[in-house]
Enzyme design. Structure first.
Site, mmCIF file in Angstrom:
data_model
loop_
_atom_site.group_PDB
_atom_site.id
_atom_site.type_symbol
_atom_site.label_atom_id
_atom_site.label_comp_id
_atom_site.label_asym_id
_atom_site.label_seq_id
_atom_site.Cartn_x
_atom_site.Cartn_y
_atom_site.Cartn_z
ATOM 1 N N GLY A 177 11.437 -34.078 22.117
ATOM 2 C CA GLY A 177 11.040 -34.357 23.167
ATOM 3 C C GLY A 177 11.733 -33.958 24.711
ATOM 4 N N ASN A 178 10.788 -33.527 25.639
ATOM 5 C CA ASN A 178 11.648 -33.150 27.024
ATOM 6 C C ASN A 178 10.657 -33.818 27.987
ATOM 7 O OD1 ASN A 178 9.459 -30.634 26.816
ATOM 8 N ND2 ASN A 178 11.158 -30.421 24.988
ATOM 9 N N THR A 180 18.866 -29.363 26.909
ATOM 10 C CA THR A 180 18.557 -29.147 25.456
ATOM 11 C C THR A 180 19.526 -30.097 24.807
ATOM 12 O OG1 THR A 180 18.644 -27.311 23.883
ATOM 13 C CG2 THR A 180 20.463 -27.280 25.307
ATOM 14 N N GLY A 181 18.805 -30.460 23.542
ATOM 15 C CA GLY A 181 19.631 -31.403 22.525
ATOM 16 C C GLY A 181 19.965 -32.787 23.020
ATOM 17 N N SER A 191 15.068 -26.264 25.133
ATOM 18 C CA SER A 191 14.623 -24.990 24.906
ATOM 19 C C SER A 191 12.970 -24.741 25.076
ATOM 20 C CB SER A 191 14.709 -24.912 23.201
ATOM 21 O OG SER A 191 13.934 -25.909 22.424
ATOM 22 N N GLU A 192 12.246 -25.818 25.570
ATOM 23 C CA GLU A 192 10.726 -25.571 25.682
ATOM 24 C C GLU A 192 10.760 -25.358 27.323
ATOM 25 O OE1 GLU A 192 8.732 -25.422 23.775
ATOM 26 O OE2 GLU A 192 8.994 -26.709 22.158
ATOM 27 N N HIS A 196 6.586 -34.261 27.218
ATOM 28 C CA HIS A 196 6.264 -33.663 25.965
ATOM 29 C C HIS A 196 7.033 -34.276 24.990
ATOM 30 C CE1 HIS A 196 6.258 -31.066 22.419
ATOM 31 N NE2 HIS A 196 7.431 -30.714 22.597
ATOM 32 N N HIS A 225 7.058 -36.049 20.661
ATOM 33 C CA HIS A 225 6.712 -35.945 19.021
ATOM 34 C C HIS A 225 6.113 -37.281 18.620
ATOM 35 C CE1 HIS A 225 10.067 -32.683 19.704
ATOM 36 N NE2 HIS A 225 8.884 -32.183 19.961
#
EC number: 4.1.2.17
Length: 180
Positions: free
Chosen positions: A24-25, A39-40, A67-68, A87, A89
């Protein structure tokens, strides 16, 4: 810029299991700048110093963004009224997406908050194809095939509430379908 609320929302997403591990982000827009998760990163452990900053053209000002990033940039570039993106999951929405099952908006809250759901075919994570497919949706709540969901709003709280209601609706769909 209210990074305190940004961090609070990231922690809520993690605590409520809408994201696990480094999934997620989240991002918010402030003028020409986007504040976005790295990221990560594990959203439940995020603090203000970790948040990355990029401009609307994708030039990195601070940190190493998710990365998104392309997806976030495309949404902001295509939708002036959007100032926050979440975002996740989340489990039930992702399960329904894997089965190509559309969700019914059973509750009045879902009809008011979510209104209508867009469904996007699978594209690789972080790809320009995914960014373009998601940013072309007019809906504020989007289910990504085999991937998760994206919600947008005028602020981070609005985007978060859409995430919460969308996942609740997915859970209700699961329960109702199994009680029939």
């Amino acid at each position: 810029m209210d990074l305190i609320n940004f961090i609070k929302i990231c922690h809520l997403l993690y605590d409520r299991k809408y994201v696990v591990g480094s999934g997620g982000n989240v991002s918010i827009r402030d003028g020409n700048h986007i504040y976005i998760t790295p990221t990560g990163s594990i959203l439940g452990f995020l603090n203000e110093e970790d948040v990355c900053i990029v401009d609307l053209n994708g030039n990195i000002i601070k940190g190493k963004p998710t990365s998104e990033l392309n997806m976030h940039l495309k949404i902001y570039q295509n939708k002036d009224c959007v100032n926050a993106i979440v975002h996740t999951h989340s489990m039930y929405c992702t399960a329904f997406s894997a089965l190509d099952k559309k969700l019914e908006l059973f509750t009045p809250e879902a009809e008011i908050v979510v209104k209508k759901i867009a469904y996007v075919d699978y594209s690789p994570c972080g790809s320009l194809e995914l960014a373009e497919n998601v940013s072309s949706c007019v809906e504020d709540s989007i289910i990504l095939k085999n991937h998760g969901i994206v919600t947008v709003g005028k602020d981070i709280t609005e985007a978060y509430v859409k995430t919460e209601v969308l996942e609740e609706i997915a859970q209700l769909n699961y329960i109702i379908n199994n009680l029939k």
